[in-house]
Design a protein around this motif. Structure first.
Motif, PDB file in Angstrom:
ATOM      1  N   PHE A 201      11.143  70.039  74.189  1.00 23.30           N
ATOM      2  CA  PHE A 201      10.801  68.641  74.494  1.00 23.30           C
ATOM      3  C   PHE A 201      10.536  68.503  75.986  1.00 23.30           C
ATOM      4  O   PHE A 201      11.396  68.840  76.825  1.00 23.30           O
ATOM      5  CB  PHE A 201      11.973  67.744  74.070  1.00 23.30           C
ATOM      6  CG  PHE A 201      11.673  66.275  74.109  1.00 23.30           C
ATOM      7  CD1 PHE A 201      10.565  65.759  73.471  1.00 23.30           C
ATOM      8  CD2 PHE A 201      12.511  65.401  74.789  1.00 23.30           C
ATOM      9  CE1 PHE A 201      10.295  64.397  73.497  1.00 23.30           C
ATOM     10  CE2 PHE A 201      12.250  64.047  74.824  1.00 23.30           C
ATOM     11  CZ  PHE A 201      11.142  63.547  74.168  1.00 23.30           C
ATOM     12  N   PRO A 202       9.358  68.010  76.391  1.00 22.75           N
ATOM     13  CA  PRO A 202       8.996  68.045  77.822  1.00 22.75           C
ATOM     14  C   PRO A 202       9.736  67.026  78.680  1.00 22.75           C
ATOM     15  O   PRO A 202       9.827  67.214  79.902  1.00 22.75           O
ATOM     16  CB  PRO A 202       7.492  67.764  77.798  1.00 22.75           C
ATOM     17  CG  PRO A 202       7.275  66.969  76.551  1.00 22.75           C
ATOM     18  CD  PRO A 202       8.263  67.489  75.556  1.00 22.75           C
ATOM     19  N   TYR A 203      10.241  65.939  78.077  1.00 22.15           N
ATOM     20  CA  TYR A 203      10.906  64.893  78.862  1.00 22.15           C
ATOM     21  C   TYR A 203      12.363  65.299  79.084  1.00 22.15           C
ATOM     22  O   TYR A 203      13.252  64.948  78.327  1.00 22.15           O
ATOM     23  CB  TYR A 203      10.790  63.558  78.129  1.00 22.15           C
ATOM     24  CG  TYR A 203      11.481  62.394  78.802  1.00 22.15           C
ATOM     25  CD1 TYR A 203      11.538  62.290  80.185  1.00 22.15           C
ATOM     26  CD2 TYR A 203      12.078  61.393  78.042  1.00 22.15           C
ATOM     27  CE1 TYR A 203      12.183  61.233  80.795  1.00 22.15           C
ATOM     28  CE2 TYR A 203      12.707  60.316  78.630  1.00 22.15           C
ATOM     29  CZ  TYR A 203      12.762  60.252  80.016  1.00 22.15           C
ATOM     30  OH  TYR A 203      13.397  59.198  80.624  1.00 22.15           O
ATOM     31  N   ARG A 204      12.593  66.094  80.131  1.00 24.17           N
ATOM     32  CA  ARG A 204      13.910  66.676  80.382  1.00 24.17           C
ATOM     33  C   ARG A 204      14.949  65.653  80.808  1.00 24.17           C
ATOM     34  O   ARG A 204      16.144  65.877  80.668  1.00 24.17           O
ATOM     35  CB  ARG A 204      13.799  67.748  81.474  1.00 24.17           C
ATOM     36  CG  ARG A 204      12.769  68.820  81.203  1.00 24.17           C
ATOM     37  CD  ARG A 204      13.148  69.690  80.041  1.00 24.17           C
ATOM     38  NE  ARG A 204      12.199  70.777  79.816  1.00 24.17           N
ATOM     39  CZ  ARG A 204      12.284  71.639  78.815  1.00 24.17           C
ATOM     40  NH1 ARG A 204      13.269  71.542  77.949  1.00 24.17           N
ATOM     41  NH2 ARG A 204      11.372  72.589  78.671  1.00 24.17           N
TER      42      ARG A 204
ATOM     43  N   MET B 221      13.857  68.396  68.702  1.00 18.49           N
ATOM     44  CA  MET B 221      12.774  68.446  69.698  1.00 18.49           C
ATOM     45  C   MET B 221      13.203  69.232  70.929  1.00 18.49           C
ATOM     46  O   MET B 221      12.377  69.926  71.542  1.00 18.49           O
ATOM     47  CB  MET B 221      12.347  67.027  70.087  1.00 18.49           C
ATOM     48  CG  MET B 221      11.583  66.297  69.003  1.00 18.49           C
ATOM     49  SD  MET B 221      10.808  64.767  69.582  1.00 18.49           S
ATOM     50  CE  MET B 221      12.264  63.802  70.058  1.00 18.49           C
ATOM     51  N   GLN B 222      14.465  69.143  71.294  1.00 18.15           N
ATOM     52  CA  GLN B 222      14.948  69.941  72.427  1.00 18.15           C
ATOM     53  C   GLN B 222      14.813  71.426  72.130  1.00 18.15           C
ATOM     54  O   GLN B 222      14.458  72.219  73.013  1.00 18.15           O
ATOM     55  CB  GLN B 222      16.402  69.587  72.730  1.00 18.15           C
ATOM     56  CG  GLN B 222      16.589  68.278  73.476  1.00 18.15           C
ATOM     57  CD  GLN B 222      18.050  68.019  73.817  1.00 18.15           C
ATOM     58  OE1 GLN B 222      18.924  68.136  72.959  1.00 18.15           O
ATOM     59  NE2 GLN B 222      18.320  67.676  75.059  1.00 18.15           N
ATOM     60  N   ARG B 223      15.124  71.806  70.904  1.00 18.92           N
ATOM     61  CA  ARG B 223      14.968  73.211  70.506  1.00 18.92           C
ATOM     62  C   ARG B 223      13.516  73.646  70.557  1.00 18.92           C
ATOM     63  O   ARG B 223      13.222  74.829  70.758  1.00 18.92           O
ATOM     64  CB  ARG B 223      15.521  73.421  69.091  1.00 18.92           C
ATOM     65  CG  ARG B 223      17.029  73.333  68.984  1.00 18.92           C
ATOM     66  CD  ARG B 223      17.464  73.110  67.539  1.00 18.92           C
ATOM     67  NE  ARG B 223      16.802  73.979  66.602  1.00 18.92           N
ATOM     68  CZ  ARG B 223      17.296  75.119  66.126  1.00 18.92           C
ATOM     69  NH1 ARG B 223      18.497  75.511  66.536  1.00 18.92           N
ATOM     70  NH2 ARG B 223      16.625  75.844  65.247  1.00 18.92           N
TER      71      ARG B 223
ATOM     72  N   GLN C  96       2.856  65.573  76.663  1.00 24.97           N
ATOM     73  CA  GLN C  96       2.288  66.214  75.487  1.00 24.97           C
ATOM     74  C   GLN C  96       3.232  67.313  75.025  1.00 24.97           C
ATOM     75  O   GLN C  96       3.844  68.003  75.838  1.00 24.97           O
ATOM     76  CB  GLN C  96       0.908  66.816  75.798  1.00 24.97           C
ATOM     77  CG  GLN C  96      -0.152  65.784  76.124  1.00 24.97           C
ATOM     78  CD  GLN C  96      -1.504  66.412  76.418  1.00 24.97           C
ATOM     79  OE1 GLN C  96      -1.595  67.595  76.750  1.00 24.97           O
ATOM     80  NE2 GLN C  96      -2.572  65.638  76.281  1.00 24.97           N
ATOM     81  N   PHE C  97       3.359  67.454  73.700  1.00 26.24           N
ATOM     82  CA  PHE C  97       4.204  68.519  73.158  1.00 26.24           C
ATOM     83  C   PHE C  97       3.750  68.846  71.751  1.00 26.24           C
ATOM     84  O   PHE C  97       2.924  68.143  71.158  1.00 26.24           O
ATOM     85  CB  PHE C  97       5.678  68.126  73.195  1.00 26.24           C
ATOM     86  CG  PHE C  97       6.069  67.008  72.266  1.00 26.24           C
ATOM     87  CD1 PHE C  97       7.044  67.191  71.304  1.00 26.24           C
ATOM     88  CD2 PHE C  97       5.476  65.742  72.365  1.00 26.24           C
ATOM     89  CE1 PHE C  97       7.418  66.169  70.459  1.00 26.24           C
ATOM     90  CE2 PHE C  97       5.849  64.720  71.524  1.00 26.24           C
ATOM     91  CZ  PHE C  97       6.818  64.933  70.567  1.00 26.24           C
TER      92      PHE C  97
END
Length: 551
Positions: free
Chosen positions: A292-295, A287-289, A343-344
């Motif tokens: 992912f919006p939740y940093r 998801m990071q790649r 949202q993502f």
């Protein structure tokens, strides 16, 4: 009272005393104290508690319950003094992740996952188009609590940090189990003397840990009796199957084992040191790649770990027909902060993460032992007649028996494989090549006739193969086929030809616990009970005598 009456009374006392003396030497089942005879039948159901401890979840309930209570197997202990250093057991993080080669291994593993996904067609015949988590868990991180998970990867969580000694871990387990019994089963602890317990243990178990758990249940918690059985066998009871390959994908480890007619074959047992938490961590990396919006997400934060577990259970799948980019949203809640909505968009990441179970290189774990087999116990001073003693004495007996057999049947050689199949059920402790270092006398006692040299060569090559195999990051599919192959060769002398997946309507997470409840109702279980007085007198030797598996 007349003289005759006095004489009759004295004679009655003498006869009663003689009967009592005679019964003292008789081995008879011990009934829990103060249980009326009218309640003896109810003990088989209402008064039996089934406990299935896991690395992340504890499942506990009466044998008559439809479903068990499932609670997080974790405890938070407040500091007694201010200024003490905090200690928290990791959940998603583990050793071997931050090596220089970890990222490269993840990339290589991901390539294999993508290739495997692309190689399989969807149901319409076309190919996919690749597109680029209870109160202890919700403790405020600012409060002074130590977080302990008493079981990690199927074994007691012994470590050098605070609360990592065997005594401390057992104390945590006793507190968690006692709390669950009082809160969810509504049984006062003082009434446990009326109850018995069925404890489910892993297929690859540590004898010292099992011994300490049994001692805690009987002597500290106060249960009147206990039965110990393996998870895989109970899973077959719960699913109604007699012969099957049991695959248990847990949060911390994955175990594979073949069971036939209530017997777990020792040489088919595998424990893979990865599970659902590794899939959650891999899903976070993917998801990071994908942006992912939740940093602010941190794998060291228990709230964030719960979030990642929830996202994995909600979005991840193994359905080839679900493809393309899709929009998703999720909420995060932290103590003292307002809820935030994110949202993502995700594509194949939802399929790639669970596929890592078949390509464990995607987890990026370097320098860790990833596969474990059942090993011989180091021995227990309280159990002098253990497998080491039996192995040493049995060898001498077999030598004399072999000499007699050679004289009687010198013209009829005995093949090693047939000999192994004939004896493996009764003597599994000493015939498995990965555990026995064969000396000259043991080699002679295990084989006879003209085929002994060829059999010894096959045995040593098998032993070498297993020694090279153990410790490697084996994919789940290969582990299953390896276990079935070992079971087929062990029983029939041929490899397996077909694998059928059996899907049950019941929640698969509860099948093993349900099998423990079924075990409580079997008539043969009456012979397996270990009672408190017997344990107090004979100790761990009772497990060798009463356990339904080879101790």
């Amino acid at each position: 009272m007349t003289q005759a009456d006095k004489g009759d009374a004295e004679n009655g006392k003498e006869k009663g005393g003689e009967k009592e003396k005679e019964q003292r030497g008789v081995k008879r089942p011990i009934v829990p104290a103060l249980v009326p005879e009218s309640l003896q039948e109810q003990i088989q159901s209402n008064f039996i508690i089934v406990i299935h401890p896991g690395s992340t979840t504890l499942r506990i309930g009466r044998a008559t319950d439809t479903l068990p209570a499932s609670i997080p197997h974790v405890i938070a202990r407040r500091h007694k003094q201010q200024g003490q250093p905090l200690y928290k057991d990791n959940w998603l993080l583990r050793e071997g992740l931050n090596k220089p080669e970890s990222n490269e291994q993840r990339q290589n593993g991901l390539k294999m996952v993508d290739q495997a996904i692309w190689s399989k067609k969807m149901s319409n015949g076309t190919r996919r188009i690749p597109v680029s988590p209870e109160q202890a868990l919700y403790v405020n991180p600012l409060d002074c609590y130590n977080i302990h998970w008493p079981i990690r990867r199927g074994q007691l969580n012994i470590h050098p940090g605070p609360g990592g000694s065997l005594t401390a871990v057992l104390a945590d387990i006793e507190v968690i189990w006692s709390h669950a019994i009082q809160k969810y089963l509504e049984i006062p602890l003082k009434d446990l003397k009326y109850y018995r317990c069925i404890l489910l243990i892993p297929d690859i178990y540590n004898k010292q840990h099992v011994k300490e758990l049994v001692n805690m249940i009987l002597m500290k918690m106060g249960f009147s009796g206990i039965v110990v059985h393996q998870e895989s066998v109970c899973a077959t009871f719960g699913s109604g199957l007699s012969s099957t390959c049991v695959v248990d994908v847990g949060d911390q480890k994955t175990s594979v084992c073949c069971v036939e007619d209530g017997v777990s074959h020792r040489n088919t047992r595998l424990c893979l040191a990865y599970g659902g938490s590794d899939v959650s961590r891999c899903f976070y990396w993917l998801m990071q790649r994908a942006g992912f919006p939740y940093r602010e997400c941190q794998l060291t934060n228990k709230m964030d770990c719960l979030l990642l577990q929830h996202l994995k259970e909600t979005f991840c799948h193994l359905d080839q027909d679900i493809s393309g980019l899709q929009d998703h949203e999720f909420q995060i809640r932290h103590p003292g902060s307002p809820a935030l909505l994110y949202q993502f968009r995700l594509g194949d990441e939802k399929l790639q993460a669970p596929m890592a179970l078949f390509y464990p290189a995607t987890f990026g774990i370097i320098g860790q032992k990833m596969t474990t087999l059942q090993h011989r116990s180091q021995g227990d001073p309280e159990d002098p007649h253990d497998e080491h003693y039996l192995l040493a004495t049995q060898s001498k007996q077999e030598q004399s028996a072999k000499a007699t057999a050679d004289r009687k049947s010198a013209t009829k050689p005995i093949g090693f494989e047939g000999d192994l199949r004939g004896q493996s059920s009764d003597l599994p402790e000493r015939l498995h090549p990965q555990e026995v270092d064969l000396g000259s006398s043991q080699g002679d006692c295990l084989m006879a006739g003209n085929d002994s040299e060829e059999a010894l060569t096959a045995l040593m090559s098998r032993k070498t193969a297993i020694s090279l195999f153990e410790g490697k990051a084996l994919g789940l599919d290969k582990a299953i086929l390896h276990s079935i192959d070992c079971c087929c060769k062990h029983i029939w002398g041929a490899g397996g030809e077909q694998v059928n997946a059996v899907v049950q309507d019941m929640d698969p997470r509860l099948i093993a616990w349900k099998g423990g409840a079924v075990l409580a109702c079997l008539d043969t279980t009456q012979e397996l009970w270990i009672y408190q007085r017997e344990w107090q007198r004979f100790g761990v030797r009772m497990l060798r005598e009463r356990a339904a598996f080879v101790w």
